[in-house]
Design a protein around this motif. Structure first.
Motif, PDB file in Angstrom:
ATOM      1  N   MET A 175     -59.237  76.208 -33.797  1.00 17.12           N
ATOM      2  CA  MET A 175     -58.587  75.274 -34.605  1.00 17.12           C
ATOM      3  C   MET A 175     -58.372  73.845 -33.557  1.00 17.12           C
ATOM      4  N   LEU A 176     -57.715  74.254 -32.682  1.00 15.24           N
ATOM      5  CA  LEU A 176     -57.196  73.295 -31.476  1.00 15.24           C
ATOM      6  C   LEU A 176     -58.614  72.499 -30.960  1.00 15.24           C
TER       7      LEU A 176
ATOM      8  N   GLY B 219     -61.230  71.760 -32.834  1.00 13.86           N
ATOM      9  CA  GLY B 219     -61.481  70.827 -33.999  1.00 13.86           C
ATOM     10  C   GLY B 219     -60.435  69.768 -34.019  1.00 13.86           C
ATOM     11  N   LEU B 220     -59.292  70.109 -33.727  1.00 19.49           N
ATOM     12  CA  LEU B 220     -58.317  69.193 -33.553  1.00 19.49           C
ATOM     13  C   LEU B 220     -58.764  67.879 -32.686  1.00 19.49           C
ATOM     14  N   CYS B 221     -59.003  68.443 -31.526  1.00 20.01           N
ATOM     15  CA  CYS B 221     -59.453  67.552 -30.343  1.00 20.01           C
ATOM     16  C   CYS B 221     -60.782  66.804 -30.626  1.00 20.01           C
ATOM     17  N   GLU B 222     -61.476  67.389 -31.334  1.00 12.51           N
ATOM     18  CA  GLU B 222     -62.794  66.742 -31.788  1.00 12.51           C
ATOM     19  C   GLU B 222     -62.385  65.402 -32.808  1.00 12.51           C
ATOM     20  N   THR B 223     -61.357  65.634 -33.448  1.00 10.16           N
ATOM     21  CA  THR B 223     -60.885  64.368 -34.373  1.00 10.16           C
ATOM     22  C   THR B 223     -60.171  63.326 -33.742  1.00 10.16           C
ATOM     23  N   VAL B 224     -59.515  63.761 -32.471  1.00 12.21           N
ATOM     24  CA  VAL B 224     -59.171  62.853 -31.678  1.00 12.21           C
ATOM     25  C   VAL B 224     -60.064  62.068 -30.926  1.00 12.21           C
ATOM     26  N   GLY B 225     -61.281  62.799 -30.424  1.00 12.91           N
ATOM     27  CA  GLY B 225     -62.319  62.270 -29.784  1.00 12.91           C
ATOM     28  C   GLY B 225     -63.019  61.419 -30.673  1.00 12.91           C
ATOM     29  N   VAL B 226     -63.142  61.421 -31.922  1.00 15.07           N
ATOM     30  CA  VAL B 226     -63.545  60.683 -32.994  1.00 15.07           C
ATOM     31  C   VAL B 226     -62.973  59.280 -33.319  1.00 15.07           C
ATOM     32  N   ILE B 227     -61.548  59.604 -33.246  1.00 13.59           N
ATOM     33  CA  ILE B 227     -60.650  58.568 -33.294  1.00 13.59           C
ATOM     34  C   ILE B 227     -60.751  57.378 -32.278  1.00 13.59           C
ATOM     35  N   GLY B 228     -60.942  57.921 -30.918  1.00 13.02           N
ATOM     36  CA  GLY B 228     -61.412  57.473 -29.739  1.00 13.02           C
ATOM     37  C   GLY B 228     -62.509  56.505 -29.764  1.00 13.02           C
ATOM     38  N   MET B 229     -63.522  57.074 -30.355  1.00 13.74           N
ATOM     39  CA  MET B 229     -64.747  56.509 -30.608  1.00 13.74           C
ATOM     40  C   MET B 229     -64.419  55.181 -31.460  1.00 13.74           C
ATOM     41  N   ASN B 230     -63.723  55.507 -32.518  1.00 13.07           N
ATOM     42  CA  ASN B 230     -63.404  54.514 -33.530  1.00 13.07           C
ATOM     43  C   ASN B 230     -62.644  53.196 -32.930  1.00 13.07           C
ATOM     44  N   MET B 231     -61.677  53.636 -31.890  1.00 16.83           N
ATOM     45  CA  MET B 231     -61.063  52.833 -30.939  1.00 16.83           C
ATOM     46  C   MET B 231     -61.930  51.921 -30.277  1.00 16.83           C
ATOM     47  N   MET B 232     -62.894  52.560 -29.617  1.00 20.55           N
ATOM     48  CA  MET B 232     -63.774  51.972 -28.726  1.00 20.55           C
ATOM     49  C   MET B 232     -64.677  50.855 -29.261  1.00 20.55           C
TER      50      MET B 232
ATOM     51  N   SER C 299     -62.207  69.356 -26.565  1.00 23.70           N
ATOM     52  CA  SER C 299     -62.700  69.759 -27.551  1.00 23.70           C
ATOM     53  C   SER C 299     -63.839  70.848 -27.279  1.00 23.70           C
ATOM     54  N   PHE C 300     -64.926  70.244 -26.361  1.00 27.18           N
ATOM     55  CA  PHE C 300     -65.922  71.110 -26.182  1.00 27.18           C
ATOM     56  C   PHE C 300     -65.411  72.423 -25.230  1.00 27.18           C
TER      57      PHE C 300
ATOM     58  N   LEU D 205     -62.350  74.113 -25.444  1.00 24.98           N
ATOM     59  CA  LEU D 205     -61.864  74.895 -26.488  1.00 24.98           C
ATOM     60  C   LEU D 205     -62.940  75.580 -27.149  1.00 24.98           C
ATOM     61  N   LEU D 206     -63.794  74.824 -27.585  1.00 28.89           N
ATOM     62  CA  LEU D 206     -65.043  75.442 -28.211  1.00 28.89           C
ATOM     63  C   LEU D 206     -65.888  76.602 -27.691  1.00 28.89           C
ATOM     64  N   SER D 207     -65.896  76.351 -26.149  1.00 29.06           N
ATOM     65  CA  SER D 207     -66.665  77.208 -25.329  1.00 29.06           C
ATOM     66  C   SER D 207     -65.829  78.359 -25.218  1.00 29.06           C
ATOM     67  N   ILE D 208     -64.470  78.360 -25.147  1.00 30.51           N
ATOM     68  CA  ILE D 208     -63.702  79.477 -25.013  1.00 30.51           C
ATOM     69  C   ILE D 208     -63.576  80.349 -26.432  1.00 30.51           C
ATOM     70  N   ALA D 209     -63.648  79.710 -27.685  1.00 28.85           N
ATOM     71  CA  ALA D 209     -63.609  80.450 -28.781  1.00 28.85           C
ATOM     72  C   ALA D 209     -64.940  81.150 -28.818  1.00 28.85           C
ATOM     73  N   MET D 210     -66.081  80.543 -28.400  1.00 30.64           N
ATOM     74  CA  MET D 210     -67.153  81.203 -28.828  1.00 30.64           C
ATOM     75  C   MET D 210     -67.495  82.648 -27.783  1.00 30.64           C
ATOM     76  N   ARG D 211     -66.555  82.812 -26.999  1.00 26.51           N
ATOM     77  CA  ARG D 211     -66.547  83.910 -26.264  1.00 26.51           C
ATOM     78  C   ARG D 211     -66.377  85.275 -27.146  1.00 26.51           C
ATOM     79  N   SER D 212     -65.506  84.948 -28.150  1.00 26.94           N
ATOM     80  CA  SER D 212     -65.363  86.443 -29.079  1.00 26.94           C
ATOM     81  C   SER D 212     -65.670  86.028 -30.631  1.00 26.94           C
ATOM     82  N   LEU D 213     -66.021  84.683 -30.841  1.00 28.22           N
ATOM     83  CA  LEU D 213     -66.400  84.269 -32.043  1.00 28.22           C
ATOM     84  C   LEU D 213     -68.120  84.267 -32.275  1.00 28.22           C
ATOM     85  N   PRO D 214     -68.940  84.602 -33.332  1.00 26.91           N
ATOM     86  CA  PRO D 214     -70.060  84.197 -33.461  1.00 26.91           C
ATOM     87  C   PRO D 214     -70.509  82.624 -33.424  1.00 26.91           C
ATOM     88  N   MET D 215     -71.707  82.391 -32.608  1.00 25.12           N
ATOM     89  CA  MET D 215     -71.746  81.053 -32.326  1.00 25.12           C
ATOM     90  C   MET D 215     -72.067  80.228 -33.642  1.00 25.12           C
TER      91      MET D 215
END
Length: 104
Positions: free
Chosen positions: A7-8, A10-23, A42-43, A45-55
């Protein structure tokens, strides 16, 4: 714990998209920093989550959270449309993310 990390991510991905819009609006150090920091975390944290969740589940939930977060950020901060159809399809994405958690 992996779900919280996801979930974190995904939230960081949202921050990245906001940054893209700002740029796109004004390219300065701050907007580039928001973009890079948001997507980097975002990437990681996603990598960490994928250690125990299916891709497939992790990626679908990550993109779903980022999608819904980006839609809400657009509505709240950038005056984007609040059309009922847009809200309906956003709710459908949320239902899909919840569904993936339920069947996990």
């Amino acid at each position: 714990m992996a779900w919280i990390v996801l979930m974190l991510a995904g939230l960081c991905e949202t921050v990245g998209v906001i940054g893209m819009n700002m740029m796109n609006r004004k390219r300065d150090v701050g907007s580039v920093a928001v973009f890079l920091i948001g997507f980097t975390f975002s990437f990681v944290l996603l990598s960490i989550a994928m250690r125990s969740l299916p891709m497939g589940t992790a990626y679908a939930v990550w993109t779903g959270i980022g999608t819904v977060g980006s839609v809400l950020a657009g509505i709240l901060f950038y005056g984007e449309s609040r059309d009922w159809r847009r809200m309906l399809f956003t709710a459908m994405v949320i239902c899909a993310v919840v569904g993936l958690k339920v069947v996990e």
